[in-house]
Write a protein that holds these residues in place. Structure first.
Motif, mmCIF file in Angstrom:
data_model
loop_
_atom_site.group_PDB
_atom_site.id
_atom_site.type_symbol
_atom_site.label_atom_id
_atom_site.label_comp_id
_atom_site.label_asym_id
_atom_site.label_seq_id
_atom_site.Cartn_x
_atom_site.Cartn_y
_atom_site.Cartn_z
ATOM 1 N N UNK A 1 0.817 -1.212 0.000
ATOM 2 C CA UNK A 1 0.000 0.000 0.000
ATOM 3 C C UNK A 1 0.856 1.269 0.000
ATOM 4 N N UNK A 2 2.195 1.102 0.038
ATOM 5 C CA UNK A 2 3.090 2.256 -0.013
ATOM 6 C C UNK A 2 3.355 2.908 1.332
ATOM 7 N N UNK A 3 2.981 2.251 2.421
ATOM 8 C CA UNK A 3 3.180 2.809 3.765
ATOM 9 C C UNK A 3 4.539 2.441 4.348
ATOM 10 N N UNK A 4 5.148 1.393 3.833
ATOM 11 C CA UNK A 4 6.452 0.913 4.296
ATOM 12 C C UNK A 4 7.322 0.616 3.093
ATOM 13 N N UNK A 5 8.604 0.520 3.356
ATOM 14 C CA UNK A 5 9.583 0.155 2.340
ATOM 15 C C UNK A 5 10.401 -1.016 2.886
ATOM 16 N N UNK A 6 10.688 -1.983 2.049
ATOM 17 C CA UNK A 6 11.503 -3.120 2.475
ATOM 18 C C UNK A 6 12.978 -2.767 2.339
ATOM 19 N N UNK A 7 13.744 -3.113 3.360
ATOM 20 C CA UNK A 7 15.204 -2.992 3.320
ATOM 21 C C UNK A 7 15.743 -4.403 3.505
ATOM 22 N N UNK A 8 16.259 -4.980 2.426
ATOM 23 C CA UNK A 8 16.782 -6.340 2.464
ATOM 24 C C UNK A 8 18.267 -6.269 2.793
ATOM 25 N N UNK A 9 18.653 -6.772 3.956
ATOM 26 C CA UNK A 9 20.060 -6.690 4.346
ATOM 27 C C UNK A 9 20.724 -8.054 4.414
ATOM 28 N N UNK A 10 19.952 -9.087 4.605
ATOM 29 C CA UNK A 10 20.465 -10.447 4.616
ATOM 30 C C UNK A 10 19.462 -11.308 3.874
ATOM 31 N N UNK A 11 19.889 -12.450 3.401
ATOM 32 C CA UNK A 11 18.998 -13.297 2.629
ATOM 33 C C UNK A 11 17.682 -13.618 3.309
ATOM 34 N N UNK A 12 17.714 -13.983 4.569
ATOM 35 C CA UNK A 12 16.499 -14.408 5.248
ATOM 36 C C UNK A 12 15.889 -13.321 6.126
ATOM 37 N N UNK A 13 16.582 -12.217 6.333
ATOM 38 C CA UNK A 13 16.102 -11.178 7.254
ATOM 39 C C UNK A 13 15.668 -9.944 6.482
ATOM 40 N N UNK A 14 14.413 -9.571 6.674
ATOM 41 C CA UNK A 14 13.873 -8.378 6.041
ATOM 42 C C UNK A 14 13.558 -7.352 7.117
ATOM 43 N N UNK A 15 13.949 -6.123 6.856
ATOM 44 C CA UNK A 15 13.578 -5.007 7.726
ATOM 45 C C UNK A 15 12.592 -4.134 6.962
ATOM 46 N N UNK A 16 11.681 -3.534 7.675
ATOM 47 C CA UNK A 16 10.689 -2.656 7.086
ATOM 48 C C UNK A 16 10.967 -1.249 7.582
ATOM 49 N N UNK A 17 10.921 -0.294 6.665
ATOM 50 C CA UNK A 17 11.281 1.095 6.937
ATOM 51 C C UNK A 17 10.027 1.948 6.822
ATOM 52 N N UNK B 1 9.525 5.989 3.468
ATOM 53 C CA UNK B 1 9.414 5.398 2.139
ATOM 54 C C UNK B 1 10.108 6.225 1.051
ATOM 55 N N UNK B 2 10.762 7.317 1.436
ATOM 56 C CA UNK B 2 11.498 8.108 0.450
ATOM 57 C C UNK B 2 12.759 7.354 0.016
ATOM 58 N N UNK B 3 13.323 7.774 -1.128
ATOM 59 C CA UNK B 3 14.565 7.156 -1.599
ATOM 60 C C UNK B 3 15.708 7.581 -0.682
ATOM 61 N N UNK B 4 16.337 6.627 -0.051
ATOM 62 C CA UNK B 4 17.494 6.896 0.803
ATOM 63 C C UNK B 4 18.255 5.591 1.013
#
Length: 142
Positions: A73-89, A92-95
């Motif tokens: 829905x555009x409220x969060x952005x995914x930050x993939x830092x490790x294969x199995x671990x996802x962080x949500x930001x 949502x701006x480009x950074x």
């Protein structure tokens, strides 16, 4: 205090509706945890633990589903830092991000600090949508 909480809940309900999501009790509770303290990075497991500590009874599967719905829905952005671990930001701006490996901690690189040059031409019929940089950190050996 109760009026402030009701106002906050109404704002979150509106935010969810504006994003095309039905404001269920669980979505509102998770949105309150996510967005109440400004920009942050969180894993599903950490948010699940926060929800449990706050007395919100949600399963880990519900937390995962809600985070992915918020992302779509555009409220969060995914930050993939490790294969199995996802962080949500929540920002949502480009950074770009630092990732502190030893603590599994993600945080923003201050804006204007990274310059990306000489990107390759994308294949025909495509365009570059975004460039995500994750700088991995660890403590220096003593």
């Amino acid at each position: 205090m109760k009026a402030a909480n009701e106002r906050q809940e109404a704002l979150l309900e509106d935010r969810l509706r504006n994003a095309g999501l039905r404001p269920t009790r669980q979505r509102i509770a998770l949105a309150e945890l996510l967005f109440a303290a400004g920009d942050r990075h969180v894993s599903a497991e950490a948010l699940h633990e926060e929800a449990q500590d706050a007395g919100c009874s949600v399963s880990l599967a519900t937390v995962y589903n809600t985070l992915h719905q918020f992302t779509e829905a555009g409220m969060l952005r995914i930050v993939q830092v490790e294969g199995a671990r996802t962080h949500f930001d929540t920002n949502v701006s480009d950074h770009h991000h630092f990732f502190f490996e030893e603590e599994n901690l993600v945080f923003d690189i201050p804006s204007g600090r990274v310059e990306v040059k000489n990107l390759p031409e994308p294949p025909d019929g495509t365009e570059i949508a975004n460039v995500d940089i994750v700088v991995r950190l660890r403590r220096k050996p003593r």
